[in-house]
Design a protein around this motif. Sequence first.
Motif, PDB file in Angstrom:
ATOM      1  N   LEU A 113     -17.841   7.652  -2.598  1.00  0.00           N
ATOM      2  CA  LEU A 113     -17.177   6.453  -3.106  1.00  0.00           C
ATOM      3  C   LEU A 113     -16.852   5.440  -2.028  1.00  0.00           C
ATOM      4  O   LEU A 113     -16.558   4.290  -2.334  1.00  0.00           O
ATOM      5  CB  LEU A 113     -15.875   6.840  -3.829  1.00  0.00           C
ATOM      6  CG  LEU A 113     -16.030   7.724  -5.056  1.00  0.00           C
ATOM      7  CD1 LEU A 113     -14.666   8.115  -5.598  1.00  0.00           C
ATOM      8  CD2 LEU A 113     -16.830   7.009  -6.123  1.00  0.00           C
ATOM      9  N   ARG A 114     -16.880   5.863  -0.762  1.00  0.00           N
ATOM     10  CA  ARG A 114     -16.497   4.953   0.322  1.00  0.00           C
ATOM     11  C   ARG A 114     -17.514   3.819   0.437  1.00  0.00           C
ATOM     12  O   ARG A 114     -18.718   4.041   0.422  1.00  0.00           O
ATOM     13  CB  ARG A 114     -16.418   5.710   1.635  1.00  0.00           C
ATOM     14  CG  ARG A 114     -15.778   4.906   2.749  1.00  0.00           C
ATOM     15  CD  ARG A 114     -15.737   5.681   4.047  1.00  0.00           C
ATOM     16  NE  ARG A 114     -14.758   6.743   4.029  1.00  0.00           N
ATOM     17  CZ  ARG A 114     -13.698   6.788   4.838  1.00  0.00           C
ATOM     18  NH1 ARG A 114     -13.500   5.841   5.713  1.00  0.00           N
ATOM     19  NH2 ARG A 114     -12.854   7.784   4.763  1.00  0.00           N
ATOM     20  N   ARG A 115     -17.016   2.588   0.517  1.00  0.00           N
ATOM     21  CA  ARG A 115     -17.851   1.395   0.659  1.00  0.00           C
ATOM     22  C   ARG A 115     -17.395   0.622   1.893  1.00  0.00           C
ATOM     23  O   ARG A 115     -16.233   0.700   2.265  1.00  0.00           O
ATOM     24  CB  ARG A 115     -17.712   0.494  -0.567  1.00  0.00           C
ATOM     25  CG  ARG A 115     -18.210   1.122  -1.836  1.00  0.00           C
ATOM     26  CD  ARG A 115     -18.139   0.129  -2.984  1.00  0.00           C
ATOM     27  NE  ARG A 115     -18.009   0.853  -4.234  1.00  0.00           N
ATOM     28  CZ  ARG A 115     -16.967   0.815  -5.056  1.00  0.00           C
ATOM     29  NH1 ARG A 115     -15.943   0.063  -4.776  1.00  0.00           N
ATOM     30  NH2 ARG A 115     -16.946   1.524  -6.147  1.00  0.00           N
ATOM     31  N   PRO A 116     -18.288  -0.195   2.446  1.00  0.00           N
ATOM     32  CA  PRO A 116     -17.882  -0.951   3.635  1.00  0.00           C
ATOM     33  C   PRO A 116     -16.865  -2.045   3.327  1.00  0.00           C
ATOM     34  O   PRO A 116     -15.992  -2.315   4.129  1.00  0.00           O
ATOM     35  CB  PRO A 116     -19.185  -1.558   4.158  1.00  0.00           C
ATOM     36  CG  PRO A 116     -20.143  -1.490   3.022  1.00  0.00           C
ATOM     37  CD  PRO A 116     -19.696  -0.359   2.149  1.00  0.00           C
ATOM     38  N   GLU A 172      -3.430  -0.027   0.199  1.00  0.00           N
ATOM     39  CA  GLU A 172      -3.906  -0.092   1.579  1.00  0.00           C
ATOM     40  C   GLU A 172      -4.991   0.953   1.816  1.00  0.00           C
ATOM     41  O   GLU A 172      -5.984   0.682   2.495  1.00  0.00           O
ATOM     42  CB  GLU A 172      -2.747   0.132   2.544  1.00  0.00           C
ATOM     43  CG  GLU A 172      -1.728  -0.992   2.551  1.00  0.00           C
ATOM     44  CD  GLU A 172      -0.488  -0.654   3.367  1.00  0.00           C
ATOM     45  OE1 GLU A 172      -0.252   0.547   3.661  1.00  0.00           O
ATOM     46  OE2 GLU A 172       0.246  -1.592   3.699  1.00  0.00           O
ATOM     47  N   LEU A 173      -4.806   2.144   1.254  1.00  0.00           N
ATOM     48  CA  LEU A 173      -5.806   3.196   1.363  1.00  0.00           C
ATOM     49  C   LEU A 173      -7.095   2.780   0.650  1.00  0.00           C
ATOM     50  O   LEU A 173      -8.196   2.988   1.161  1.00  0.00           O
ATOM     51  CB  LEU A 173      -5.264   4.504   0.776  1.00  0.00           C
ATOM     52  CG  LEU A 173      -6.190   5.715   0.825  1.00  0.00           C
ATOM     53  CD1 LEU A 173      -6.529   6.069   2.264  1.00  0.00           C
ATOM     54  CD2 LEU A 173      -5.538   6.893   0.126  1.00  0.00           C
ATOM     55  N   GLY A 174      -6.938   2.152  -0.510  1.00  0.00           N
ATOM     56  CA  GLY A 174      -8.111   1.678  -1.246  1.00  0.00           C
ATOM     57  C   GLY A 174      -8.874   0.627  -0.466  1.00  0.00           C
ATOM     58  O   GLY A 174     -10.107   0.623  -0.440  1.00  0.00           O
ATOM     59  N   ARG A 175      -8.149  -0.276   0.183  1.00  0.00           N
ATOM     60  CA  ARG A 175      -8.795  -1.313   0.996  1.00  0.00           C
ATOM     61  C   ARG A 175      -9.547  -0.674   2.164  1.00  0.00           C
ATOM     62  O   ARG A 175     -10.648  -1.083   2.514  1.00  0.00           O
ATOM     63  CB  ARG A 175      -7.741  -2.292   1.509  1.00  0.00           C
ATOM     64  CG  ARG A 175      -8.351  -3.500   2.180  1.00  0.00           C
ATOM     65  CD  ARG A 175      -7.331  -4.483   2.704  1.00  0.00           C
ATOM     66  NE  ARG A 175      -6.283  -4.786   1.754  1.00  0.00           N
ATOM     67  CZ  ARG A 175      -5.001  -4.960   2.062  1.00  0.00           C
ATOM     68  NH1 ARG A 175      -4.606  -4.847   3.313  1.00  0.00           N
ATOM     69  NH2 ARG A 175      -4.114  -5.246   1.145  1.00  0.00           N
ATOM     70  N   GLU A 176      -8.936   0.352   2.759  1.00  0.00           N
ATOM     71  CA  GLU A 176      -9.566   1.063   3.877  1.00  0.00           C
ATOM     72  C   GLU A 176     -10.869   1.732   3.434  1.00  0.00           C
ATOM     73  O   GLU A 176     -11.854   1.747   4.179  1.00  0.00           O
ATOM     74  CB  GLU A 176      -8.588   2.112   4.410  1.00  0.00           C
ATOM     75  CG  GLU A 176      -9.135   3.026   5.473  1.00  0.00           C
ATOM     76  CD  GLU A 176      -8.159   4.136   5.799  1.00  0.00           C
ATOM     77  OE1 GLU A 176      -8.625   5.269   6.015  1.00  0.00           O
ATOM     78  OE2 GLU A 176      -6.938   3.879   5.838  1.00  0.00           O
ATOM     79  N   ARG A 235     -11.024  12.454   2.151  1.00  0.00           N
ATOM     80  CA  ARG A 235     -12.052  13.493   2.090  1.00  0.00           C
ATOM     81  C   ARG A 235     -12.739  13.522   0.723  1.00  0.00           C
ATOM     82  O   ARG A 235     -13.961  13.675   0.633  1.00  0.00           O
ATOM     83  CB  ARG A 235     -11.432  14.859   2.409  1.00  0.00           C
ATOM     84  CG  ARG A 235     -11.103  15.036   3.882  1.00  0.00           C
ATOM     85  CD  ARG A 235     -10.817  16.493   4.234  1.00  0.00           C
ATOM     86  NE  ARG A 235      -9.781  17.095   3.413  1.00  0.00           N
ATOM     87  CZ  ARG A 235      -8.472  17.124   3.713  1.00  0.00           C
ATOM     88  NH1 ARG A 235      -8.061  16.575   4.834  1.00  0.00           N
ATOM     89  NH2 ARG A 235      -7.617  17.699   2.916  1.00  0.00           N
ATOM     90  N   ARG A 236     -11.964  13.346  -0.361  1.00  0.00           N
ATOM     91  CA  ARG A 236     -12.542  13.339  -1.707  1.00  0.00           C
ATOM     92  C   ARG A 236     -13.465  12.132  -1.887  1.00  0.00           C
ATOM     93  O   ARG A 236     -14.529  12.240  -2.475  1.00  0.00           O
ATOM     94  CB  ARG A 236     -11.438  13.334  -2.743  1.00  0.00           C
ATOM     95  CG  ARG A 236     -11.860  13.199  -4.196  1.00  0.00           C
ATOM     96  CD  ARG A 236     -12.654  14.412  -4.729  1.00  0.00           C
ATOM     97  NE  ARG A 236     -11.877  15.614  -4.784  1.00  0.00           N
ATOM     98  CZ  ARG A 236     -11.245  16.077  -5.865  1.00  0.00           C
ATOM     99  NH1 ARG A 236     -11.313  15.416  -6.986  1.00  0.00           N
ATOM    100  NH2 ARG A 236     -10.563  17.197  -5.813  1.00  0.00           N
ATOM    101  N   ALA A 237     -13.073  10.983  -1.381  1.00  0.00           N
ATOM    102  CA  ALA A 237     -13.891   9.773  -1.488  1.00  0.00           C
ATOM    103  C   ALA A 237     -15.203   9.962  -0.733  1.00  0.00           C
ATOM    104  O   ALA A 237     -16.271   9.545  -1.205  1.00  0.00           O
ATOM    105  CB  ALA A 237     -13.137   8.564  -0.949  1.00  0.00           C
ATOM    106  N   ASP A 238     -15.155  10.604   0.452  1.00  0.00           N
ATOM    107  CA  ASP A 238     -16.376  10.869   1.215  1.00  0.00           C
ATOM    108  C   ASP A 238     -17.269  11.869   0.482  1.00  0.00           C
ATOM    109  O   ASP A 238     -18.486  11.707   0.439  1.00  0.00           O
ATOM    110  CB  ASP A 238     -16.037  11.394   2.610  1.00  0.00           C
ATOM    111  CG  ASP A 238     -15.460  10.319   3.516  1.00  0.00           C
ATOM    112  OD1 ASP A 238     -15.712   9.116   3.247  1.00  0.00           O
ATOM    113  OD2 ASP A 238     -14.750  10.673   4.480  1.00  0.00           O
TER     114      ASP A 238
END
Length: 135
Positions: A56-59, A9-13, A49-52
């Motif tokens: 790595l964050r994608r829409p 779920e976190l990955g999907r977010e 925070r690490r993804a940001d």
Amino acid sequence: MAKKIRVYELGRELGLTNKEALDLCLSLGIGVKSHSSSIEDAQADRVRRRADAQGLRRPVQPEEPEDEKKAVPARKAAGRPVPARPGAADGAGPATKAPPTGTDGAARPTEAGEEPAEPRPPSRLVSSRGTPAPP
């Protein structure tokens, strides 16, 4: 009681694949075993925070590659007859033979004028005593 979220779920977010989300959790030392593991909300904030920070964050979550998707075999419905090919039962169409196959069941080419070999009957199972097993 602290709120929990599953890794997928976190990955999907975040727009990550399950594997990317799992690897991100493992790199932070969060003890997860699979994408369906649950993590605390504080741990999820660290992952966000690490993804940001790593960009790595994608829409939208990317599609899984085709080779990783499992092919689901088609199932026949129980009790429903399988429709026959048109002209096969009444002999109206041209006569066709099944392609010749090798020992592995794959089709093998035949040379001009060669008759295809008849398929072998299935081998019989033999018990540990050396006698044929009952059918």
